[in-house]
Design a protein around this motif. Structure first.
Motif, PDB file in Angstrom:
ATOM      1  N   ALA B 245     -24.793  -0.243 -12.525  1.00 54.40           N
ATOM      2  CA  ALA B 245     -24.305  -1.685 -13.123  1.00 54.40           C
ATOM      3  C   ALA B 245     -25.348  -2.837 -11.619  1.00 54.40           C
ATOM      4  O   ALA B 245     -26.219  -3.494 -11.792  1.00 54.40           O
ATOM      5  CB  ALA B 245     -23.270  -2.348 -13.227  1.00 54.40           C
ATOM      6  N   ALA B 246     -24.897  -2.241 -10.937  1.00 54.20           N
ATOM      7  CA  ALA B 246     -25.337  -2.871  -9.226  1.00 54.20           C
ATOM      8  C   ALA B 246     -26.774  -3.261  -9.423  1.00 54.20           C
ATOM      9  O   ALA B 246     -27.552  -4.193  -9.014  1.00 54.20           O
ATOM     10  CB  ALA B 246     -24.720  -3.175  -8.228  1.00 54.20           C
ATOM     11  N   ASP B 247     -27.016  -1.607  -9.327  1.00 57.20           N
ATOM     12  CA  ASP B 247     -28.250  -1.512  -9.411  1.00 57.20           C
ATOM     13  C   ASP B 247     -29.171  -2.086 -10.100  1.00 57.20           C
ATOM     14  O   ASP B 247     -30.344  -2.804  -9.948  1.00 57.20           O
ATOM     15  CB  ASP B 247     -28.219   0.438  -8.734  1.00 57.20           C
ATOM     16  CG  ASP B 247     -28.110   0.641  -7.220  1.00 57.20           C
ATOM     17  OD1 ASP B 247     -28.214   0.220  -6.876  1.00 57.20           O
ATOM     18  OD2 ASP B 247     -27.775   1.325  -7.112  1.00 57.20           O
ATOM     19  N   ALA B 248     -29.138  -1.812 -11.693  1.00 57.77           N
ATOM     20  CA  ALA B 248     -29.489  -2.200 -12.257  1.00 57.77           C
ATOM     21  C   ALA B 248     -29.493  -3.870 -12.828  1.00 57.77           C
ATOM     22  O   ALA B 248     -30.592  -4.392 -13.625  1.00 57.77           O
ATOM     23  CB  ALA B 248     -28.632  -1.546 -14.282  1.00 57.77           C
ATOM     24  N   PHE B 249     -28.614  -4.694 -12.106  1.00 48.54           N
ATOM     25  CA  PHE B 249     -29.125  -6.055 -11.870  1.00 48.54           C
ATOM     26  C   PHE B 249     -29.756  -6.473 -11.628  1.00 48.54           C
ATOM     27  O   PHE B 249     -29.963  -7.697 -10.726  1.00 48.54           O
ATOM     28  CB  PHE B 249     -27.736  -6.972 -12.773  1.00 48.54           C
ATOM     29  CG  PHE B 249     -27.834  -6.785 -13.936  1.00 48.54           C
ATOM     30  CD1 PHE B 249     -28.166  -6.915 -15.150  1.00 48.54           C
ATOM     31  CD2 PHE B 249     -26.428  -5.680 -14.392  1.00 48.54           C
ATOM     32  CE1 PHE B 249     -27.217  -7.312 -15.775  1.00 48.54           C
ATOM     33  CE2 PHE B 249     -26.232  -6.081 -15.582  1.00 48.54           C
ATOM     34  CZ  PHE B 249     -26.846  -6.839 -16.509  1.00 48.54           C
ATOM     35  N   GLY B 250     -30.050  -5.627 -10.288  1.00 45.25           N
ATOM     36  CA  GLY B 250     -31.119  -6.435  -9.735  1.00 45.25           C
ATOM     37  C   GLY B 250     -30.683  -6.867  -7.824  1.00 45.25           C
ATOM     38  O   GLY B 250     -30.996  -7.237  -6.950  1.00 45.25           O
ATOM     39  N   MET B 251     -29.669  -6.230  -8.005  1.00 44.92           N
ATOM     40  CA  MET B 251     -28.750  -6.190  -6.280  1.00 44.92           C
ATOM     41  C   MET B 251     -30.085  -5.408  -4.930  1.00 44.92           C
ATOM     42  O   MET B 251     -30.121  -4.221  -5.164  1.00 44.92           O
ATOM     43  CB  MET B 251     -27.558  -5.536  -5.830  1.00 44.92           C
ATOM     44  CG  MET B 251     -26.529  -6.870  -6.930  1.00 44.92           C
ATOM     45  SD  MET B 251     -24.972  -6.365  -6.309  1.00 44.92           S
ATOM     46  CE  MET B 251     -24.171  -7.069  -7.458  1.00 44.92           C
ATOM     47  N   THR B 252     -29.878  -6.026  -4.255  1.00 45.14           N
ATOM     48  CA  THR B 252     -30.170  -5.028  -3.177  1.00 45.14           C
ATOM     49  C   THR B 252     -29.128  -4.791  -2.686  1.00 45.14           C
ATOM     50  O   THR B 252     -28.340  -4.491  -2.489  1.00 45.14           O
ATOM     51  CB  THR B 252     -30.828  -6.408  -1.530  1.00 45.14           C
ATOM     52  OG1 THR B 252     -29.968  -7.143  -1.374  1.00 45.14           O
ATOM     53  CG2 THR B 252     -32.123  -6.969  -2.354  1.00 45.14           C
TER      54      THR B 252
END
Ligand SMILES: Nc1ncnc2c1ncn2[C@@H]1O[C@H](COP(=O)(O)OP(=O)(O)O)[C@@H](O)[C@H]1O
Ligand SMILES: [Mg+2]
Lengths: 346, 348
Positions: B245-252
């Motif tokens: 989820a963190a990756d999917a919402f564009g977290m670096t």
């Protein structure tokens, strides 16, 4: 469809293993999933996937567990990298994107809803819903203001300060949806978003999604292994088996004309009277016929059967958006109720 | 005894073996030769072909002591190079330790005791634990062990802090790379299984015994292991869907680390800190051999002068410290997992 598709997937292959790109030609030459695993020790994830996903529609991808649904949807935001093929989003090939481009894509164009909700357990509901905006660097006040609106929209007003574990599964997934909506992205990816929920809650969530969709017209890619859910939601239905598309198109047409036994196994046991719509089985207008009434194209066959009182000869005029578009007889409807493999050939 | 002469004869190395050694036949060699003649060469008395035994047959081969001398020479040879790098890098540790010990003993007891009790209450929000801390300190003070206890606490405080500062980043890179994990894990096993005294030997070679960093490094090398291990574990245990989820919402990667992975790994990291504190305490006693001040010195005095009572009272003081450190850090640990999300798990 005159408008260009929002997302086009072209000749997409995904193979898991030590040297995946060397396996692509073998798969193209007809090596299947079981043989690839046994002889080459590679897992075939996806093979030769081609899908056009149109803006404002719900595209449902369906298949048994292990058929590659999650792998496919994760290609759209590149949580999984393809072995070969192209994925065009608004005309741009995202398979060539750099890491920075991808972060931008995920922040602005795609949102995602997860089967296990994927909420941050250490943050409140409000912080969770505000996450996409906080990640982009918006101020907490602004992000939370927008997040609050979406939480209200999905029916979670008053729960802002709770933590995820304090909510039921259905409510947690509402947070998941609110979070996806807060991101304000056009495209919403939903991987078995409702599969972990009880049947009744599940139906509520489907209703919520349809209601939101009517208003927001997102491009939704929805994954499920449940045909009833697929038929309730889908504008376009894609059926996967062992990483391959076995059939795709209008869901009504797939129910009426399943391409093979795999698809037929899916559609055999559904309640056709509820699923099939008048529009899908109507005939051409015929000026010489007198009608005993009008029926809406959206109506399902159950409605038609009820309306006709069981008289197979009754003819109805089919109306869509105020215009007559065809005619239907109860007899046509009854034929359509037979499962495909039980129907006599004519 | 030269049981293996025949082997060297057979290999045609006799000339090389005897070369230069002929003149210098030692007494023991002579004795051995005589012994051989008397005993004959029974298979039962055949010694293991160790370096020392082989050396008797062929004096060109090194003895085991030559090997250990070699290690010492190597160390001495590398010493100045190592020292010129390690000295400045580790100097701040000496300052920190000296400073902390100085402060801990300079502050008057009527300020120090309330401060420590207040800190333990702040960390645990438990009156019971605060009361336990107060009682323990009063007892220590009553038998004149307060200063020593404060010195020990100061050392543990500095060493634990340094361990966290160094250990957490190492744990993070370990969690991010399977290859690094495979490389570091055996090192950590080594650090944890080396007898604690062994740490001191190379350090004594490198630094002078009067420097505080000598025992500081020994304590940290021993006690840092759990922080590293549990940071690695904690990050690897974060729910993969939450990471997705963190990756999917564009977290670096950086945002993901700071907003998701570290907060969710905190309970595990705190469990590591608790262990680090307890291991520092164990090591600080041994480190008194190399001049670490505190309760350990008193235990040492008990051993050296056979003053049983002194050793026993100091030992009980260490137990008291161990109890209050353990209770306080465990209660603080529970509070970091206090959202319940950690302890109770997600509902499906
Ligand atoms: N990282 C991976 N490594 C190896 N095989 C994988 C990996 N991810 C998925 N697979 C395989 O790809 C296939 C499709 O998996 P998945 O997309 O999760 O299916 P679904 O979501 O339809 O249940 C399965 O056979 C699975 O074992
Ligand atoms: Mg899946």
């Amino acid at each position: 469809m005159t408008e260009a598709p929002k997302i086009r997937i072209r000749n997409l292959y995904k193979i898991f293993g030590a040297t995946p790109s060397r396996m692509v030609p073998l798969v193209q030459d007809g090596l299947d999933k079981a043989a690839l695993l046994e002889r080459m020790n590679h897992v075939l994830g996806l093979q030769d996937i081609n899908i056009d996903i149109h803006a404002g529609q719900v595209t449902v991808i369906m298949g048994l567990s292990g058929s590659g649904k999650s792998t496919l949807i994760r290609h759209l935001n590149r949580l999984v990298d393809p072995t070969s093929g192209a994925i065009l989003v608004d005309g741009q090939d995202i398979t060539t994107y750099s890491h920075g481009d991808l972060v931008e894509l995920r922040r602005t164009k795609m949102s995602m809803v997860f089967q296990g909700f994927g909420l941050m357990p250490h943050q409140t509901i409000l912080q969770n819903a505000a996450l996409p905006l906080l990640v982009r660097g918006l101020s907490a006040a602004e992000a939370e203001k927008q997040a609050r609106q979406w939480l209200t929209r999905v029916g979670l007003e008053g729960f802002e300060t709770r933590y995820p574990y304090q909510l039921s599964g259905g409510m947690q997934q509402r947070v998941g949806i609110a979070r996806a909506l807060t991101s304000n992205a056009d495209i919403m990816l939903m991987d078995e978003a409702f599969s972990a929920l009880d049947p009744l809650i599940r139906k509520d969530m489907q209703d919520l999604l349809l209601e939101l969709q009517k208003e927001l017209k997102k491009t939704v890619v929805f994954i499920t292994h449940d045909l009833d859910e697929a038929l309730r939601l889908a504008d376009h239905l894609v059926i996967l088996k062992d990483g391959r598309i076995v059939q795709q198109g209008d869901p009504q047409q797939i129910v009426l004309n399943p391409a093979d036994d795999y698809v037929n196994d899916f559609v055999r046991d559904i309640n056709r009277a509820k699923v099939i719509r008048v529009r899908s089985v109507m005939s051409q207008m015929d000026p010489g016929i007198s009608y005993c009434g009008d029926i809406c194209g959206e109506a399902n066959l159950e409605r038609l059967i009820a309306a006709s009182g069981g008289n197979p000869a009754h003819q109805y005029r089919v109306i869509e958006q105020g215009e007559p578009v065809g005619r239907i007889q109860l007899l046509d409807a009854l034929k359509a109720l037979l499962p495909h493999d039980a129907a006599p050939r004519h | 005894m030269s049981s293996y002469r025949a082997v060297f004869d057979f290999l045609g190395l006799r000339a090389w073996c005897d070369e230069g050694a002929a003149g210098a036949v030692s007494m023991s060699d002579l004795l051995a030769k005589m012994g051989k003649d008397q005993e004959g060469s029974s298979l039962f008395s055949l010694p293991f072909p160790s370096l020392d035994v082989l050396n008797q047959s062929c004096s060109h081969l090194p003895r085991t002591r030559d090997l250990t001398i070699g290690i010492e020479k190597l160390f001495l040879w590398a010493r100045s190079g190592l020292k010129s790098v390690l000295d400045p890098v580790t100097q701040p540790l000496s300052w920190l330790l000296d400073g902390a010990i100085h402060i801990a003993t300079a502050i008057p007891w009527w300020l120090m005791l309330p401060a420590i009790v207040a800190l333990s209450w702040q960390l645990t929000r438990s009156l019971k634990i605060a009361a336990l801390v107060l009682c323990s300190l009063l007892i220590l003070g009553f038998v004149d062990h307060l200063d020593a206890a404060m010195q020990t606490l100061a050392i543990i405080f500095v060493c634990t802090g340094t361990s966290v500062l160094i250990g957490v980043p190492i744990g993070i890179v370990m969690a991010k790379s399977d290859r690094l994990q495979r490389f570091i894990t055996p090192l950590l096993d080594l650090l944890q299984t080396l007898p604690t005294f062994v740490y001191l030997i190379p350090l004594i070679f490198l630094f002078s015994v009067t420097e505080s960093k000598l025992y500081g490094i020994a304590i940290i090398a021993y006690a840092i292991v759990p922080v590293i291990r549990l940071t690695d574990l904690g990050i690897r245990l974060v729910d993969p869907e939450v990471i997705e989820a963190a990756d999917a919402f564009g977290m670096t990667p950086r945002q993901r680390l700071l907003r998701v992975e570290l907060p969710l790994a905190t309970p595990n990291i705190m469990a590591g800190v608790n262990q680090t504190i307890m291991m520092s305490l164990a090591m600080v006693v041994i480190a008194s051999l190399v001049s670490a001040p505190g309760l350990g010195i008193l235990v040492l005095r008990g051993i050296n002068n056979l003053e049983l009572g002194v050793g026993v009272v100091a030992g009980l003081g260490i137990v008291l410290l161990a109890v209050i450190l353990d209770r306080t850090s465990k209660a603080a640990l529970l509070r970091t997992g206090g959202h319940g999300a950690f302890s109770r798990g997600r509902q499906q």
